[in-house]
Design a protein around this motif. Sequence first.
Motif, PDB file in Angstrom:
ATOM      1  N   VAL A 103       0.635  26.545   2.657  1.00 52.54           N
ATOM      2  CA  VAL A 103      -0.306  26.873   1.875  1.00 52.54           C
ATOM      3  C   VAL A 103      -1.875  27.867   2.275  1.00 52.54           C
ATOM      4  O   VAL A 103      -2.041  26.040   2.370  1.00 52.54           O
ATOM      5  N   SER A 104      -2.345  29.166   2.241  1.00 48.94           N
ATOM      6  CA  SER A 104      -4.011  28.850   2.398  1.00 48.94           C
ATOM      7  C   SER A 104      -4.452  28.157   0.667  1.00 48.94           C
ATOM      8  O   SER A 104      -3.524  28.285  -0.271  1.00 48.94           O
ATOM      9  N   ARG A 105      -6.175  28.408  -0.081  1.00 49.62           N
ATOM     10  CA  ARG A 105      -6.379  27.430  -0.443  1.00 49.62           C
ATOM     11  C   ARG A 105      -6.548  28.941  -1.787  1.00 49.62           C
ATOM     12  O   ARG A 105      -5.403  28.981  -2.641  1.00 49.62           O
ATOM     13  N   GLU A 106      -6.380  30.325  -0.753  1.00 47.59           N
ATOM     14  CA  GLU A 106      -6.342  31.546  -1.484  1.00 47.59           C
ATOM     15  C   GLU A 106      -5.809  31.620  -1.640  1.00 47.59           C
ATOM     16  O   GLU A 106      -4.956  32.871  -3.129  1.00 47.59           O
ATOM     17  N   GLU A 144      -7.362  24.403   4.539  1.00 44.09           N
ATOM     18  CA  GLU A 144      -8.332  25.857   3.528  1.00 44.09           C
ATOM     19  C   GLU A 144      -8.370  26.859   4.861  1.00 44.09           C
ATOM     20  O   GLU A 144      -7.177  26.757   5.493  1.00 44.09           O
ATOM     21  N   ASN A 145      -8.929  27.736   3.758  1.00 44.10           N
ATOM     22  CA  ASN A 145      -8.508  28.961   4.933  1.00 44.10           C
ATOM     23  C   ASN A 145      -8.557  29.210   6.637  1.00 44.10           C
ATOM     24  O   ASN A 145      -7.669  30.317   6.743  1.00 44.10           O
ATOM     25  N   HIS A 146      -9.686  28.582   6.730  1.00 42.61           N
ATOM     26  CA  HIS A 146      -9.774  28.771   8.069  1.00 42.61           C
ATOM     27  C   HIS A 146      -8.618  28.020   8.984  1.00 42.61           C
ATOM     28  O   HIS A 146      -8.788  28.569  10.107  1.00 42.61           O
ATOM     29  N   VAL A 147      -8.717  26.967   8.493  1.00 40.84           N
ATOM     30  CA  VAL A 147      -7.795  26.135   9.189  1.00 40.84           C
ATOM     31  C   VAL A 147      -5.890  27.080   9.361  1.00 40.84           C
ATOM     32  O   VAL A 147      -5.327  27.393  10.559  1.00 40.84           O
TER      33      VAL A 147
END
Length: 267
Positions: free
Chosen positions: A50-53, A72-75
Amino acid sequence: MITSTSNSQVKHVMKLKGKSRDRKEEGRFLVEGTKMYGEAPQGWIEKTYVSREFLEKPEARCLRGREYEVVENHVFRAMSDTQTPQGILCIVKMPSYRLEDLLNRETPLLMILENIQDPGNLGTIIRTAEGAGVTGVVMGGGTVDLFNPKTIRSTMGSIYRVPFRYEEDLTGLVERLADSGITSYAAHLNGTFCYDEMDYRKGTAFLIGNEANGLSDQLAKAAGAYIRIPMAGEVESLNAAVASSILMYEASRQRRQAPGRLGSKGC
Protein backbone atom coordinates in the motif's frame (compact mmCIF):
# COMPACT_ATOMS: atom_id res chain seq x y z
CA MET A 1 8.65 1.50 4.58
CA ILE A 2 10.01 0.91 1.08
CA THR A 3 11.44 4.17 -0.22
CA SER A 4 13.36 3.25 -3.37
CA THR A 5 12.48 1.74 -6.76
CA SER A 6 15.75 -0.20 -6.55
CA ASN A 7 14.33 -2.28 -3.69
CA SER A 8 14.24 -6.00 -4.61
CA GLN A 9 10.54 -6.31 -3.77
CA VAL A 10 9.69 -3.41 -6.06
CA LYS A 11 11.72 -4.95 -8.87
CA HIS A 12 9.86 -8.21 -8.36
CA VAL A 13 6.48 -6.49 -8.66
CA MET A 14 7.57 -4.65 -11.80
CA LYS A 15 8.78 -7.93 -13.28
CA LEU A 16 5.38 -9.54 -12.72
CA LYS A 17 3.69 -6.45 -14.13
CA GLY A 18 5.70 -6.55 -17.31
CA LYS A 19 6.07 -10.03 -18.78
CA SER A 20 3.66 -12.89 -19.29
CA ARG A 21 6.56 -15.35 -19.24
CA ASP A 22 7.63 -14.26 -15.77
CA ARG A 23 4.08 -14.54 -14.45
CA LYS A 24 3.70 -18.05 -15.86
CA GLU A 25 7.06 -19.21 -14.53
CA GLU A 26 6.22 -18.03 -11.03
CA GLY A 27 2.52 -18.84 -11.10
CA ARG A 28 1.83 -15.37 -9.71
CA PHE A 29 0.05 -12.23 -10.96
CA LEU A 30 -0.82 -8.74 -9.73
CA VAL A 31 -4.15 -7.20 -8.80
CA GLU A 32 -4.77 -3.54 -7.98
CA GLY A 33 -7.46 -1.58 -6.21
CA THR A 34 -9.67 -2.05 -3.18
CA LYS A 35 -12.33 -4.06 -5.06
CA MET A 36 -9.86 -6.56 -6.48
CA TYR A 37 -8.11 -6.80 -3.12
CA GLY A 38 -11.30 -7.18 -1.14
CA GLU A 39 -12.72 -9.93 -3.36
CA ALA A 40 -9.51 -11.96 -3.63
CA PRO A 41 -9.64 -15.26 -1.74
CA GLN A 42 -7.33 -14.74 1.22
CA GLY A 43 -5.54 -18.00 0.54
CA TRP A 44 -4.49 -16.68 -2.87
CA ILE A 45 -2.86 -13.45 -1.63
CA GLU A 46 0.88 -13.72 -0.99
CA LYS A 47 1.92 -10.10 -0.44
CA THR A 48 0.11 -6.78 -0.18
CA TYR A 49 1.61 -3.34 -0.82
CA VAL A 50 0.00 0.00 0.00
CA SER A 51 1.13 3.55 -0.61
CA ARG A 52 1.78 5.80 2.36
CA GLU A 53 -1.10 8.07 1.37
CA PHE A 54 -3.51 5.11 1.10
CA LEU A 55 -3.24 4.63 4.87
CA GLU A 56 -4.81 8.05 5.35
CA LYS A 57 -7.95 7.13 3.37
CA PRO A 58 -11.16 5.58 4.75
CA GLU A 59 -10.61 2.65 2.36
CA ALA A 60 -7.62 1.60 4.47
CA ARG A 61 -10.03 -0.13 6.86
CA CYS A 62 -9.92 -3.10 4.48
CA LEU A 63 -6.43 -3.79 5.86
CA ARG A 64 -7.54 -4.39 9.44
CA GLY A 65 -6.05 -7.57 10.80
CA ARG A 66 -4.03 -8.23 7.66
CA GLU A 67 -0.34 -7.96 6.85
CA TYR A 68 0.91 -5.40 4.35
CA GLU A 69 4.01 -3.49 3.29
CA VAL A 70 3.98 0.32 3.14
CA VAL A 71 5.56 1.94 0.09
CA GLU A 72 6.51 5.56 -0.49
CA ASN A 73 4.04 7.23 -2.84
CA HIS A 74 6.38 7.76 -5.78
CA VAL A 75 7.59 4.17 -5.53
CA PHE A 76 4.03 2.86 -5.55
CA ARG A 77 3.31 4.83 -8.71
CA ALA A 78 6.22 3.03 -10.38
CA MET A 79 4.85 -0.33 -9.22
CA SER A 80 1.33 0.39 -10.43
CA ASP A 81 0.00 -0.31 -13.94
CA THR A 82 -2.61 2.47 -13.81
CA GLN A 83 -2.49 6.20 -14.48
CA THR A 84 -4.15 7.03 -11.17
CA PRO A 85 -3.26 4.26 -8.68
CA GLN A 86 -5.70 3.56 -5.87
CA GLY A 87 -2.81 2.85 -3.56
CA ILE A 88 -3.14 -0.88 -2.96
CA LEU A 89 -1.90 -3.87 -4.93
CA CYS A 90 -1.05 -7.46 -4.16
CA ILE A 91 0.71 -10.50 -5.52
CA VAL A 92 -1.73 -13.37 -6.02
CA LYS A 93 -1.22 -17.06 -6.76
CA MET A 94 -2.64 -18.26 -10.08
CA PRO A 95 -5.45 -20.78 -9.70
CA SER A 96 -5.35 -23.99 -11.71
CA TYR A 97 -8.35 -25.86 -13.11
CA ARG A 98 -8.79 -29.22 -14.79
CA LEU A 99 -11.13 -29.60 -17.74
CA GLU A 100 -13.35 -31.66 -15.45
CA ASP A 101 -13.78 -28.60 -13.23
CA LEU A 102 -15.33 -26.72 -16.16
CA LEU A 103 -17.62 -29.61 -17.04
CA ASN A 104 -18.72 -30.45 -13.52
CA ARG A 105 -22.30 -29.30 -14.05
CA GLU A 106 -25.43 -31.08 -15.21
CA THR A 107 -25.59 -28.84 -18.29
CA PRO A 108 -22.17 -27.25 -19.03
CA LEU A 109 -22.05 -23.88 -20.76
CA LEU A 110 -18.59 -23.06 -22.11
CA MET A 111 -16.92 -20.23 -23.97
CA ILE A 112 -14.08 -21.36 -26.26
CA LEU A 113 -11.88 -18.47 -27.35
CA GLU A 114 -9.44 -18.63 -30.25
CA ASN A 115 -6.73 -15.98 -30.60
CA ILE A 116 -8.52 -13.18 -28.76
CA GLN A 117 -5.95 -10.39 -28.70
CA ASP A 118 -7.45 -7.49 -26.82
CA PRO A 119 -7.02 -7.65 -23.00
CA GLY A 120 -10.21 -5.65 -22.47
CA ASN A 121 -12.23 -8.05 -24.62
CA LEU A 122 -10.96 -11.08 -22.74
CA GLY A 123 -11.57 -9.50 -19.34
CA THR A 124 -15.08 -8.46 -20.35
CA ILE A 125 -15.88 -11.97 -21.56
CA ILE A 126 -14.74 -13.42 -18.23
CA ARG A 127 -16.84 -10.89 -16.32
CA THR A 128 -19.92 -11.48 -18.46
CA ALA A 129 -19.42 -15.24 -18.21
CA GLU A 130 -19.89 -15.04 -14.46
CA GLY A 131 -23.04 -12.97 -14.82
CA ALA A 132 -24.55 -15.32 -17.41
CA GLY A 133 -23.78 -18.49 -15.46
CA VAL A 134 -21.12 -19.86 -17.80
CA THR A 135 -19.43 -22.91 -16.26
CA GLY A 136 -16.00 -22.30 -17.77
CA VAL A 137 -13.86 -20.43 -20.30
CA VAL A 138 -11.31 -22.22 -22.49
CA MET A 139 -8.64 -20.26 -24.35
CA GLY A 140 -6.33 -21.31 -27.15
CA GLY A 141 -2.62 -20.74 -26.80
CA GLY A 142 -2.73 -17.71 -29.12
CA THR A 143 -5.11 -15.80 -26.84
CA VAL A 144 -3.79 -12.82 -24.89
CA ASP A 145 -2.46 -13.54 -21.40
CA LEU A 146 -5.38 -13.75 -18.99
CA PHE A 147 -3.12 -12.36 -16.26
CA ASN A 148 -2.18 -9.23 -18.15
CA PRO A 149 -2.90 -6.37 -15.69
CA LYS A 150 -5.36 -4.80 -18.15
CA THR A 151 -7.24 -8.07 -18.51
CA ILE A 152 -7.35 -8.56 -14.75
CA ARG A 153 -8.84 -5.08 -14.25
CA SER A 154 -11.47 -5.76 -16.92
CA THR A 155 -12.66 -8.90 -15.13
CA MET A 156 -13.71 -6.76 -12.13
CA GLY A 157 -13.10 -9.68 -9.78
CA SER A 158 -14.66 -12.44 -11.89
CA ILE A 159 -11.17 -13.89 -12.42
CA TYR A 160 -11.51 -15.29 -8.89
CA ARG A 161 -14.76 -17.14 -9.61
CA VAL A 162 -14.90 -18.28 -13.25
CA PRO A 163 -13.09 -21.56 -13.95
CA PHE A 164 -10.77 -21.35 -16.96
CA ARG A 165 -7.94 -23.11 -18.70
CA TYR A 166 -5.72 -22.90 -21.77
CA GLU A 167 -5.83 -25.68 -24.38
CA GLU A 168 -3.39 -25.82 -27.29
CA ASP A 169 -5.62 -28.08 -29.40
CA LEU A 170 -9.03 -26.44 -29.45
CA THR A 171 -10.19 -28.54 -32.40
CA GLY A 172 -9.43 -31.72 -30.48
CA LEU A 173 -11.24 -30.28 -27.46
CA VAL A 174 -14.38 -29.55 -29.49
CA GLU A 175 -14.33 -33.12 -30.79
CA ARG A 176 -14.00 -34.47 -27.24
CA LEU A 177 -16.88 -32.28 -26.10
CA ALA A 178 -19.06 -33.65 -28.89
CA ASP A 179 -18.32 -37.17 -27.71
CA SER A 180 -19.56 -36.07 -24.28
CA GLY A 181 -22.83 -34.72 -25.66
CA ILE A 182 -21.82 -31.04 -25.67
CA THR A 183 -22.70 -29.21 -28.89
CA SER A 184 -20.35 -26.48 -30.09
CA TYR A 185 -21.72 -23.48 -31.96
CA ALA A 186 -19.37 -21.39 -34.10
CA ALA A 187 -20.16 -17.66 -34.18
CA HIS A 188 -19.59 -17.18 -37.90
CA LEU A 189 -20.46 -14.70 -40.66
CA ASN A 190 -21.60 -17.68 -42.75
CA GLY A 191 -23.90 -18.89 -40.01
CA THR A 192 -26.85 -20.94 -41.25
CA PHE A 193 -28.97 -20.20 -38.20
CA CYS A 194 -29.70 -17.02 -36.27
CA TYR A 195 -28.29 -17.31 -32.77
CA ASP A 196 -31.75 -17.30 -31.14
CA GLU A 197 -33.08 -20.17 -33.25
CA MET A 198 -31.01 -22.85 -31.52
CA ASP A 199 -31.64 -24.68 -28.24
CA TYR A 200 -28.86 -24.10 -25.68
CA ARG A 201 -30.55 -25.78 -22.73
CA LYS A 202 -28.33 -28.84 -23.08
CA GLY A 203 -24.54 -28.96 -22.92
CA THR A 204 -23.32 -26.03 -25.02
CA ALA A 205 -20.07 -24.42 -26.09
CA PHE A 206 -19.76 -21.17 -28.05
CA LEU A 207 -16.72 -20.71 -30.29
CA ILE A 208 -15.47 -17.11 -30.59
CA GLY A 209 -12.61 -16.17 -32.90
CA ASN A 210 -10.02 -13.48 -33.35
CA GLU A 211 -11.27 -9.88 -33.45
CA ALA A 212 -9.99 -9.28 -37.00
CA ASN A 213 -10.09 -12.71 -38.63
CA GLY A 214 -12.74 -14.67 -36.78
CA LEU A 215 -12.43 -18.41 -36.27
CA SER A 216 -9.87 -20.49 -38.11
CA ASP A 217 -11.37 -22.80 -40.73
CA GLN A 218 -10.12 -25.83 -38.85
CA LEU A 219 -11.85 -24.95 -35.60
CA ALA A 220 -15.02 -23.72 -37.29
CA LYS A 221 -15.37 -26.99 -39.19
CA ALA A 222 -15.31 -28.92 -35.91
CA ALA A 223 -18.41 -27.08 -34.65
CA GLY A 224 -21.81 -28.71 -34.57
CA ALA A 225 -23.46 -25.69 -36.20
CA TYR A 226 -22.69 -22.19 -37.49
CA ILE A 227 -24.73 -19.40 -35.94
CA ARG A 228 -24.87 -15.69 -36.68
CA ILE A 229 -26.09 -12.52 -35.05
CA PRO A 230 -28.27 -10.63 -37.56
CA MET A 231 -26.96 -7.20 -38.55
CA ALA A 232 -28.86 -4.15 -39.73
CA GLY A 233 -27.33 -1.32 -41.70
CA GLU A 234 -23.82 -1.84 -43.04
CA VAL A 235 -22.35 -3.47 -39.92
CA GLU A 236 -20.60 -6.75 -40.74
CA SER A 237 -19.76 -8.00 -37.27
CA LEU A 238 -19.66 -7.08 -33.60
CA ASN A 239 -16.85 -6.70 -31.12
CA ALA A 240 -15.81 -10.14 -29.80
CA ALA A 241 -16.86 -9.32 -26.24
CA VAL A 242 -20.23 -7.94 -27.36
CA ALA A 243 -20.96 -10.96 -29.55
CA SER A 244 -19.95 -13.28 -26.71
CA SER A 245 -22.26 -11.45 -24.31
CA ILE A 246 -25.25 -11.79 -26.63
CA LEU A 247 -24.70 -15.53 -26.98
CA MET A 248 -24.07 -16.14 -23.29
CA TYR A 249 -27.19 -14.29 -22.23
CA GLU A 250 -29.34 -16.00 -24.84
CA ALA A 251 -28.26 -19.32 -23.36
CA SER A 252 -28.94 -17.94 -19.88
CA ARG A 253 -32.40 -16.75 -20.93
CA GLN A 254 -33.31 -20.12 -22.36
CA ARG A 255 -32.13 -21.94 -19.27
CA ARG A 256 -34.32 -19.75 -17.05
CA GLN A 257 -37.47 -20.82 -18.88
CA ALA A 258 -39.62 -23.69 -17.67
CA PRO A 259 -39.26 -26.89 -19.74
CA GLY A 260 -41.26 -26.73 -22.93
CA ARG A 261 -41.62 -22.94 -22.74
CA LEU A 262 -38.65 -21.86 -24.82
CA GLY A 263 -39.39 -18.39 -26.14
CA SER A 264 -41.62 -17.31 -23.26
CA LYS A 265 -40.75 -14.07 -21.55
CA GLY A 266 -39.70 -13.52 -17.99
CA CYS A 267 -36.66 -13.06 -15.78
